[in-house]
Design an enzyme around this catalytic site. Sequence first.
Site, PDB file in Angstrom:
ATOM      1  N   GLY A 275       0.871 -37.658 -24.597  1.00 47.85           N
ATOM      2  CA  GLY A 275       1.375 -36.737 -23.585  1.00 47.85           C
ATOM      3  C   GLY A 275       1.902 -37.544 -22.409  1.00 47.85           C
ATOM      4  N   TYR A 317      -9.602 -36.704  -9.657  1.00 51.64           N
ATOM      5  CA  TYR A 317     -10.027 -37.974 -10.247  1.00 51.64           C
ATOM      6  C   TYR A 317      -9.937 -39.144  -9.269  1.00 51.64           C
ATOM      7  CZ  TYR A 317      -8.280 -35.236 -14.250  1.00 51.64           C
ATOM      8  OH  TYR A 317      -7.994 -34.249 -15.143  1.00 51.64           O
ATOM      9  N   CYS A 343      -6.984 -26.152   2.697  1.00 48.85           N
ATOM     10  CA  CYS A 343      -8.113 -26.323   3.624  1.00 48.85           C
ATOM     11  C   CYS A 343      -9.299 -27.023   2.955  1.00 48.85           C
ATOM     12  CB  CYS A 343      -8.538 -24.974   4.159  1.00 48.85           C
ATOM     13  SG  CYS A 343      -8.744 -23.751   2.867  1.00 48.85           S
TER      14      CYS A 343
HETATM   15  N1  LLP Z   1      -4.776 -35.392 -27.889  1.00 40.02           N
HETATM   16  C1  LLP Z   1      -5.912 -34.817 -27.455  1.00 40.02           C
HETATM   17  C2  LLP Z   1      -6.859 -34.272 -28.415  1.00 40.02           C
HETATM   18  C3  LLP Z   1      -6.176 -34.752 -26.078  1.00 40.02           C
HETATM   19  O1  LLP Z   1      -7.294 -34.195 -25.648  1.00 40.02           O
HETATM   20  C4  LLP Z   1      -5.232 -35.296 -25.161  1.00 40.02           C
HETATM   21  C5  LLP Z   1      -5.478 -35.257 -23.724  1.00 40.02           C
HETATM   22  C6  LLP Z   1      -4.060 -35.877 -25.676  1.00 40.02           C
HETATM   23  C7  LLP Z   1      -3.869 -35.906 -27.046  1.00 40.02           C
HETATM   24  C8  LLP Z   1      -2.996 -36.475 -24.807  1.00 40.02           C
HETATM   25  O2  LLP Z   1      -3.475 -37.548 -24.079  1.00 40.02           O
HETATM   26  P1  LLP Z   1      -2.468 -38.435 -23.202  1.00 40.02           P
HETATM   27  O3  LLP Z   1      -1.534 -39.171 -24.147  1.00 40.02           O
HETATM   28  O4  LLP Z   1      -1.718 -37.529 -22.296  1.00 40.02           O
HETATM   29  O5  LLP Z   1      -3.370 -39.348 -22.471  1.00 40.02           O
HETATM   30  N2  LLP Z   1      -5.799 -34.195 -16.756  1.00 40.02           N
HETATM   31  C9  LLP Z   1      -6.043 -35.587 -17.021  1.00 40.02           C
HETATM   32  C10 LLP Z   1      -5.767 -35.968 -18.460  1.00 40.02           C
HETATM   33  C11 LLP Z   1      -6.553 -35.160 -19.457  1.00 40.02           C
HETATM   34  C12 LLP Z   1      -6.218 -35.488 -20.888  1.00 40.02           C
HETATM   35  C13 LLP Z   1      -6.821 -34.520 -21.808  1.00 40.02           C
HETATM   36  N3  LLP Z   1      -6.539 -34.745 -23.184  1.00 40.02           N
HETATM   37  C14 LLP Z   1      -5.237 -36.427 -16.037  1.00 40.02           C
HETATM   38  O6  LLP Z   1      -4.537 -35.875 -15.198  1.00 40.02           O
HETATM   39  O7  LLP Z   1      -5.336 -37.659 -16.052  1.00 40.02           O
END
Ligand code: LLP
Length: 412
Positions: A275, A317, A343
């Site tokens: 992602g 985070y 706020c």
């Molecule tokens: N596959 C699964 C099963 C996942 O849970 C996730 C992300 C991805 C793929 C994609 O991961 P990426 O390539 O984007 O790292 N909100 C957090 C990130 C949470 C990720 C959750 N799962 C942030 O802003 O850093």
Amino acid sequence: MSGFQFEQSPWTCDGVLLDDIVREVGTPTYVYSGALVRARVRALDSALGDHPHAVHYALKANSTLALVRLLRDAGCRADANAMGEIDVALRAGFSPAEIVFTGVGKTSDELERAVALGVGTINAESAGELRRIDAMAHRLGRRARVAVRVNPDVDARSHPHISTGLRANKFGVAFEDIRPLCRWIMERERLDLGALHVHIGSQIATLEPVRRAAGAVSDLAVALRAEGIGLDTLDVGGGLGISYDGSPVPTLEAYAHALVDIVKPTGLTLVVEPGRSLVGPAGALLARVVDVKPRGHDRWCVVADAGMTELLRPALYGAFHRIVADVPDAGSPVVCDIVGPVCESSDTLGADRRLPLPEVGALLAVLDTGAYGSAMASNYNRRPMPAEVLVDGNWRVVRRRQTVDDMLACEA
Ligand code: LLP
């Protein structure tokens, strides 16, 4: 020219003037570079080379419809974590077979819809979930292709909130339970076991945990084959980090090569579900300064019209995002805390930044916000969801700024 240019005024995205965009659309606004997203997909896909593979874009990073369409056109498939993401993927033009359904808490309604649609694979997180899928497939007279998510007990060494591969985390099936569970699946008439799945976390900055997790599922697949349980795919998840602060992270190429090296000997198709690494660097959040005030004699508080409602990552985070100010005659830098209008003291986009002091009305850009920015935005303080603009040749608003009527549309 692909991507953003913030080095000098006027700022641009894929050659388009950001001033033109904010003059028409206002702030806060997310802007995305279509060319950069495409370039990153191409880089990953070509580095995966001729080993059979597929790139499943993880919609959770950014599921704005126009971006999802762009990723589909670029050749990705879809990884969806909730029914809403499956629906967005369908509307973006993916066929059900191109969608994988993952997620630790799939409801019965969601599973039923996924089985009825015939999604490509359901990545199951537990024996109980597999029993529910089996029962549904019987009831609906369908077959369901499933994968088992392995908890490999590997530390992704990322932020604890986004590490998912340790035994103590809520994700997946314990390593030692995988083989009996796969044997159970093989005995089910309506379940097809296609893959093992692993995802150990997000914003992973070194390849070593990625190698360990991919190695663990590769070994497991080989052991299963020896028992007569043949899979066709290894889904090694997403998680590759991006450089928010300039420190080195593995390139898409290095990541792909590491994975191919490990999975190739198994002869299985390699699936990745990135992602952040595809869309993160391709987005910027544009905001304007609404107030500037001194904090003691050597520090300034710069209040922006964007904050934790538009970009939650710093508050949630302690995440770092570079912030730049469009200050025409840049004076010498001063220490600033760049804060949002909400706020809460956690509503700080960036603390202790050295910037030429911007004036009220100056444009700010928060960089590398294409992933987990708009997707995690909220209406807290009844703030409208920001506008989103895609630059792809020309620029266009792909999500208009929410109005109060939009916000109240579901309320009695
Ligand atoms: N596959 C699964 C099963 C996942 O849970 C996730 C992300 C991805 C793929 C994609 O991961 P990426 O390539 O984007 O790292 N909100 C957090 C990130 C949470 C990720 C959750 N799962 C942030 O802003 O850093």
